[in-house]
Design a protein around this motif. Sequence first.
Motif, PDB file in Angstrom:
ATOM      1  N   PRO A   1       0.820  -1.229   0.000  1.00  0.00           N
ATOM      2  CA  PRO A   1       0.000   0.000   0.000  1.00  0.00           C
ATOM      3  C   PRO A   1       0.841   1.261   0.000  1.00  0.00           C
ATOM      4  CG  PRO A   1      -0.865  -1.605   1.549  1.00  0.00           C
ATOM      5  CD  PRO A   1       0.448  -2.142   1.095  1.00  0.00           C
ATOM      6  N   GLU A   2       2.004   1.210   0.644  1.00  0.00           N
ATOM      7  CA  GLU A   2       2.871   2.394   0.661  1.00  0.00           C
ATOM      8  C   GLU A   2       3.342   2.742  -0.756  1.00  0.00           C
ATOM      9  OE1 GLU A   2       3.229  -0.228   2.517  1.00  0.00           O
ATOM     10  OE2 GLU A   2       2.771   0.469   4.558  1.00  0.00           O
ATOM     11  N   GLU A   3       3.708   1.701  -1.536  1.00  0.00           N
ATOM     12  CA  GLU A   3       4.146   1.950  -2.907  1.00  0.00           C
ATOM     13  C   GLU A   3       2.988   2.482  -3.749  1.00  0.00           C
ATOM     14  OE1 GLU A   3       7.708  -1.387  -3.426  1.00  0.00           O
ATOM     15  OE2 GLU A   3       5.624  -1.919  -3.913  1.00  0.00           O
ATOM     16  N   VAL A   4       1.802   1.959  -3.542  1.00  0.00           N
ATOM     17  CA  VAL A   4       0.642   2.440  -4.288  1.00  0.00           C
ATOM     18  C   VAL A   4       0.383   3.906  -3.980  1.00  0.00           C
ATOM     19  CG1 VAL A   4      -1.838   2.172  -4.614  1.00  0.00           C
ATOM     20  CG2 VAL A   4      -0.377   0.143  -4.424  1.00  0.00           C
ATOM     21  N   ALA A   5       0.443   4.241  -2.696  1.00  0.00           N
ATOM     22  CA  ALA A   5       0.198   5.621  -2.294  1.00  0.00           C
ATOM     23  C   ALA A   5       1.262   6.555  -2.877  1.00  0.00           C
ATOM     24  CB  ALA A   5       0.161   5.715  -0.769  1.00  0.00           C
ATOM     25  N   GLU A   6       2.519   6.113  -2.878  1.00  0.00           N
ATOM     26  CA  GLU A   6       3.596   6.953  -3.408  1.00  0.00           C
ATOM     27  C   GLU A   6       3.448   7.151  -4.912  1.00  0.00           C
ATOM     28  OE1 GLU A   6       8.487   7.299  -3.125  1.00  0.00           O
ATOM     29  OE2 GLU A   6       7.459   5.468  -2.441  1.00  0.00           O
ATOM     30  N   VAL A   7       3.045   6.101  -5.616  1.00  0.00           N
ATOM     31  CA  VAL A   7       2.847   6.223  -7.057  1.00  0.00           C
ATOM     32  C   VAL A   7       1.715   7.202  -7.354  1.00  0.00           C
ATOM     33  CG1 VAL A   7       2.101   4.984  -9.122  1.00  0.00           C
ATOM     34  CG2 VAL A   7       3.805   3.959  -7.617  1.00  0.00           C
ATOM     35  N   LYS A   8       0.602   7.086  -6.632  1.00  0.00           N
ATOM     36  CA  LYS A   8      -0.522   7.998  -6.857  1.00  0.00           C
ATOM     37  C   LYS A   8      -0.128   9.439  -6.580  1.00  0.00           C
ATOM     38  CE  LYS A   8      -4.309   4.745  -6.024  1.00  0.00           C
ATOM     39  NZ  LYS A   8      -5.503   4.436  -5.196  1.00  0.00           N
ATOM     40  N   LYS A   9       0.680   9.643  -5.552  1.00  0.00           N
ATOM     41  CA  LYS A   9       1.120  10.995  -5.214  1.00  0.00           C
ATOM     42  C   LYS A   9       1.985  11.590  -6.337  1.00  0.00           C
ATOM     43  CE  LYS A   9       3.696  13.588  -1.731  1.00  0.00           C
ATOM     44  NZ  LYS A   9       4.485  13.502  -0.475  1.00  0.00           N
ATOM     45  N   LEU A  10       2.913  10.804  -6.864  1.00  0.00           N
ATOM     46  CA  LEU A  10       3.791  11.296  -7.930  1.00  0.00           C
ATOM     47  C   LEU A  10       3.014  11.508  -9.228  1.00  0.00           C
ATOM     48  CD1 LEU A  10       6.920   9.028  -7.298  1.00  0.00           C
ATOM     49  CD2 LEU A  10       6.706  11.465  -6.810  1.00  0.00           C
ATOM     50  N   VAL A  11       2.077  10.606  -9.518  1.00  0.00           N
ATOM     51  CA  VAL A  11       1.305  10.720 -10.752  1.00  0.00           C
ATOM     52  C   VAL A  11       0.400  11.944 -10.724  1.00  0.00           C
ATOM     53  CG1 VAL A  11      -0.537   9.620 -12.072  1.00  0.00           C
ATOM     54  CG2 VAL A  11       1.433   8.282 -11.338  1.00  0.00           C
ATOM     55  N   SER A  12      -0.111  12.271  -9.524  1.00  0.00           N
ATOM     56  CA  SER A  12      -0.993  13.441  -9.416  1.00  0.00           C
ATOM     57  C   SER A  12      -0.262  14.732  -9.769  1.00  0.00           C
ATOM     58  CB  SER A  12      -1.561  13.529  -8.002  1.00  0.00           C
ATOM     59  OG  SER A  12      -0.509  13.710  -7.053  1.00  0.00           O
ATOM     60  N   GLN A  13       1.057  14.765  -9.544  1.00  0.00           N
ATOM     61  CA  GLN A  13       1.827  15.962  -9.889  1.00  0.00           C
ATOM     62  C   GLN A  13       1.969  16.125 -11.404  1.00  0.00           C
ATOM     63  OE1 GLN A  13       5.565  15.988  -7.815  1.00  0.00           O
ATOM     64  NE2 GLN A  13       4.663  15.298  -5.872  1.00  0.00           N
ATOM     65  N   ALA A  14       1.879  14.987 -12.146  1.00  0.00           N
ATOM     66  CA  ALA A  14       2.033  15.050 -13.608  1.00  0.00           C
ATOM     67  C   ALA A  14       0.692  15.127 -14.318  1.00  0.00           C
ATOM     68  CB  ALA A  14       2.812  13.828 -14.100  1.00  0.00           C
ATOM     69  N   LYS A  15      -0.421  15.204 -13.566  1.00  0.00           N
ATOM     70  CA  LYS A  15      -1.743  15.239 -14.175  1.00  0.00           C
ATOM     71  C   LYS A  15      -1.920  16.537 -14.950  1.00  0.00           C
ATOM     72  CE  LYS A  15      -5.823  13.219 -14.526  1.00  0.00           C
ATOM     73  NZ  LYS A  15      -6.018  11.904 -15.148  1.00  0.00           N
ATOM     74  N   SER A  16      -2.382  16.429 -16.198  1.00  0.00           N
ATOM     75  CA  SER A  16      -2.608  17.601 -17.043  1.00  0.00           C
ATOM     76  C   SER A  16      -3.932  17.393 -17.765  1.00  0.00           C
ATOM     77  CB  SER A  16      -1.455  17.770 -18.040  1.00  0.00           C
ATOM     78  OG  SER A  16      -1.713  18.876 -18.886  1.00  0.00           O
ATOM     79  N   GLY A  17      -5.016  17.757 -17.092  1.00  0.00           N
ATOM     80  CA  GLY A  17      -6.344  17.530 -17.661  1.00  0.00           C
ATOM     81  C   GLY A  17      -6.653  16.039 -17.646  1.00  0.00           C
ATOM     82  N   GLU A  18      -7.035  15.534 -18.804  1.00  0.00           N
ATOM     83  CA  GLU A  18      -7.311  14.107 -18.922  1.00  0.00           C
ATOM     84  C   GLU A  18      -6.051  13.287 -19.226  1.00  0.00           C
ATOM     85  OE1 GLU A  18     -10.147  12.701 -18.308  1.00  0.00           O
ATOM     86  OE2 GLU A  18     -11.149  14.605 -17.900  1.00  0.00           O
ATOM     87  N   ASP A  19      -4.980  13.977 -19.477  1.00  0.00           N
ATOM     88  CA  ASP A  19      -3.729  13.294 -19.873  1.00  0.00           C
ATOM     89  C   ASP A  19      -2.656  13.550 -18.814  1.00  0.00           C
ATOM     90  OD1 ASP A  19      -2.004  11.794 -21.310  1.00  0.00           O
ATOM     91  OD2 ASP A  19      -2.028  13.043 -23.123  1.00  0.00           O
ATOM     92  N   TYR A  20      -1.446  13.076 -19.119  1.00  0.00           N
ATOM     93  CA  TYR A  20      -0.316  13.235 -18.197  1.00  0.00           C
ATOM     94  C   TYR A  20       0.830  13.911 -18.941  1.00  0.00           C
ATOM     95  CZ  TYR A  20      -2.752   9.865 -15.231  1.00  0.00           C
ATOM     96  OH  TYR A  20      -3.677   9.219 -14.451  1.00  0.00           O
ATOM     97  N   ASP A  21       1.500  14.783 -18.239  1.00  0.00           N
ATOM     98  CA  ASP A  21       2.681  15.452 -18.776  1.00  0.00           C
ATOM     99  C   ASP A  21       3.819  15.235 -17.770  1.00  0.00           C
ATOM    100  OD1 ASP A  21       4.544  16.904 -20.072  1.00  0.00           O
ATOM    101  OD2 ASP A  21       3.577  18.865 -19.784  1.00  0.00           O
ATOM    102  N   PHE A  22       4.599  14.187 -18.014  1.00  0.00           N
ATOM    103  CA  PHE A  22       5.647  13.821 -17.057  1.00  0.00           C
ATOM    104  C   PHE A  22       6.856  14.750 -17.127  1.00  0.00           C
ATOM    105  CE2 PHE A  22       3.258   9.927 -17.877  1.00  0.00           C
ATOM    106  CZ  PHE A  22       2.984   9.505 -16.585  1.00  0.00           C
ATOM    107  N   SER A  23       6.860  15.651 -18.106  1.00  0.00           N
ATOM    108  CA  SER A  23       7.960  16.612 -18.157  1.00  0.00           C
ATOM    109  C   SER A  23       7.831  17.665 -17.054  1.00  0.00           C
ATOM    110  CB  SER A  23       7.995  17.294 -19.526  1.00  0.00           C
ATOM    111  OG  SER A  23       6.785  18.001 -19.775  1.00  0.00           O
ATOM    112  N   LYS A  24       6.643  17.781 -16.436  1.00  0.00           N
ATOM    113  CA  LYS A  24       6.463  18.749 -15.357  1.00  0.00           C
ATOM    114  C   LYS A  24       7.074  18.272 -14.040  1.00  0.00           C
ATOM    115  CE  LYS A  24       2.025  19.084 -15.430  1.00  0.00           C
ATOM    116  NZ  LYS A  24       0.658  19.583 -15.127  1.00  0.00           N
ATOM    117  N   LEU A  25       7.358  16.964 -13.942  1.00  0.00           N
ATOM    118  CA  LEU A  25       7.901  16.435 -12.689  1.00  0.00           C
ATOM    119  C   LEU A  25       9.317  16.939 -12.474  1.00  0.00           C
ATOM    120  CD1 LEU A  25       6.746  12.691 -12.824  1.00  0.00           C
ATOM    121  CD2 LEU A  25       5.838  14.507 -11.373  1.00  0.00           C
TER     122      LEU A  25
END
Length: 521
Positions: A426-450
């Motif tokens: 669960p800790e890894e799941v929570a950490e992944v969700k936290k990092l992914v939320s920072q790259a959220k760009s509307g309906e898509d993801y922009d990982f260059s913002k990380l």
Amino acid sequence: MAMMLATRRAHQSVLSRLVVRQQARTMWNIPMKGLNGPGGAHITKYYIVKPGKDGVEYDDFLLALPERDHLASFSKDVPLFIRYLKVLTDKENRSEAFLAFYERAKTGLVVESDVYITAEELLALMWKNGYSEQERNALQFTFPSDYKFHYPELSALFDLAEEDTYKFCMRQRIEASHIGELDFDKVKRKGLIRDHWLMFGVGIFTFKYFPFFNYYWGIKVFGTSMWCYTMWHLMNRWIAKICRRNEHMAAQKTAQEVMDGEDAIVTSMRRFANDAKCVEYLKGFKEDTEMKIGSYKKAMAIKMKDDLSERALKQLQSLATFEAGMGAAMQELIVKEAASSFKETFPNSKEMQAKAFTSALKGLAGEQLQADEDPVGKHFNDAFKSLQGVDLSKVKANATGTLAERVAFAQQAKDLEFQQTFMVTPEEVAEVKKLVSQAKSGEDYDFSKLPAEASARLTALYTSINAKVGYALPVTAGIKEIASTPDAAANSYIEAVNAQLATVQTQLQNARLKAFAQAFQ
């Protein structure tokens, strides 16, 4: 015979009176094919051209009748003759003659250069003297037609005295009026300076009474001319030798440079040998490329399938190994915990101590002990019986409690280790969700913002989680950057291709991270 010798001597005397000048080399002649050596071309007194050699003079043997020590000699390599002589002497049982000739010729056979007979002359003599056709063919097919048999070779070949073969070869050359090589030091004119200045003195005393033969003409003109004439006769060979040697070396250098240039031209032409096929190659380039791309895609899919199967198999093997190790560790743990429980209970139990004392006395007396009379065996049996039918998952874990509680504690620790190793926590799941939320760009993801640290951590989680579940994906597309070249025009094209490759790599990485992020939504 005496008349013939007298006639030859008379011819020789007439020619010597006609040709009274000292022989000199002609320096300003035209080089001829076959005579382009270090010595250049030498024109004899008979106006016949011969190759120039240092210390060599040419003359007609019929007119000169040279002595043996007047002839020019050289060192001759005779490997072909030695092989033929070996076969012949073995057949005729003359091994001593072969060994003697070999010892003489192994470092080079020193012979007079023009005391020989040719292969054709030798074949004619063998026919006249009744040699068989087989013997003549053996000689003819072994030696080239222009081979020269010198008198030591004839002596060893036919087992004759060298003096006889020398006289016979000289007779052949004299009868052919052969112009051969003589040692210049032995045949050159003696007293050259004396004769020149004797001519000068006689001329001065003879012509001093003539009109206009004054001091200036007699001493300055005639004397200086005689001095120059003497120096020329003394130094013409030395000057000609240097000039011919330098000319030959320059010609050799020029020829080598020409050959090197030709080799370079051929090497350059080889680079463009297949240029005519370029149009043919370009016609089939599209079809070949499409076929190869299809084969590449198929090979890539097969490789990914094999990698995925291999990774899943290794993960399953790791699970089986872990479970087998956990079962063995559990058995060892039960034994250790039972022993630990006995050590803790025995010092505080009067009953166990009394039974131990009683069983010891019976043992010393040799009596048979019952199973419940031995406190150690009874304790272990009771401990093992206490685990029968017990659900360790429902027992409260306690590291210092009963045996069942201790085993349950160890079992839960192993389960936790299994979850950390082979399951997503669960800790890894929570950490992944936290990092992914920072790259959220509307309906898509922009990982260059990380940020750089967050991007590296997300990549590490992507790698570790896929490794836990036994899932394999290629890290890169399998395409490397193209190295730059010295050509600036080509480098611009290479940079554009490398930029496209980098874009493809970035798109592939973003697609993987996007699929990874969507799996945790």
